[in-house]
Design a protein around this motif. Structure first.
Motif, short mmCIF file in Angstrom:
data_model
loop_
_atom_site.label_atom_id
_atom_site.label_comp_id
_atom_site.label_asym_id
_atom_site.label_seq_id
_atom_site.Cartn_x
_atom_site.Cartn_y
_atom_site.Cartn_z
N VAL A 123 15.64 -35.47 77.02
CA VAL A 123 16.77 -36.37 76.87
C VAL A 123 17.96 -35.50 76.54
N LYS A 124 18.97 -35.50 77.41
CA LYS A 124 20.12 -34.62 77.20
C LYS A 124 21.12 -35.27 76.28
N GLY A 125 21.61 -34.48 75.32
CA GLY A 125 22.64 -34.94 74.42
C GLY A 125 24.01 -34.66 74.99
N SER B 176 14.06 -31.72 68.67
CA SER B 176 15.43 -31.54 69.16
C SER B 176 15.84 -30.07 69.10
N TRP C 248 20.64 -30.60 73.30
CA TRP C 248 22.10 -30.53 73.30
C TRP C 248 22.48 -29.09 73.59
N HIS D 298 14.86 -33.83 72.70
CA HIS D 298 16.31 -34.06 72.74
C HIS D 298 17.00 -32.70 72.80
#
Length: 191
Positions: free
Chosen positions: A188-190, A135, A172, A170
């Motif tokens: 996977v966008k936060g 992440s 963000w 992940h």
């Protein structure tokens, strides 16, 4: 108090340290190389390495070939200091905006957070050829953004952000975070 100068910590292992493996509060011209941190940070500061208390007494530190494994609450926490260099490290890292002029080169970061809010705490960070595997948080979190003046940005440039179909990365990108020329794959966008 006089800060320790021109020191080397090399080829050392920190294992099963309850609060943190290592946490200097003053240093100038230090090299930390070939260190490993395993199972550190169960209580108190809750990280394997804590650069938080020294503020301007922590300057010109190089961290090279650092390996962190199984630290339950985090690996490296950088909340202050000037001119830290990380090279060829394998770890998770959290860098607050008070960490000035950090250079991150040729590292593998499992989890990485680069916080940035306002220009009185410049957090000028340079990124070169790093890999993020789990992440990446870039910019100010929503809670902090409500409390502080937001007038400074952190930009990640020329970095491939790539997960795998089995284990996506992940990502963000928060209010003060910016990406420039960063190709993405299996992200996977936060929020």
């Amino acid at each position: 108090m006089r800060q320790p100068e021109n020191c080397v910590v090399r080829n050392s292992s920190f294992s099963w340290c309850r609060t943190c493996g290592l946490g200097e509060h003053a240093m100038y011209n230090w090299l930390m190389e070939g260190l490993s941190f395993d199972h550190c940070g169960d209580e108190s500061c809750q990280c394997a390495y804590d650069a938080e208390d020294g503020w301007d007494l922590m300057q010109n530190a190089t961290f090279r070939n650092i390996r962190c494994r199984d630290n339950p609450n985090g690996d490296f926490t950088i909340c202050c200091g000037h001119d830290f260099v990380f090279e060829n490290c394998d770890m998770s890292i959290w860098v607050a905006e008070r960490g000035q002029s950090t250079l991150l080169r040729n590292n593998t970061f499992r989890r990485a957070t680069f916080d940035c809010t306002w220009k009185n705490k410049t957090m000028y960070t340079r990124f070169e050829n790093n890999r993020f595997t789990d992440s990446l948080y870039l910019g100010t979190d929503p809670f902090t953004a409500r409390l502080k003046t937001i007038d400074w940005e952190i930009t990640l440039t020329d970095t491939e952000l790539k997960g795998t179909p089995e284990k996506p990365l992940h990502l963000w990108v928060r209010k003060t975070g910016r990406l420039r020329n960063c190709p993405t794959e299996n992200i996977v966008k936060g929020r």
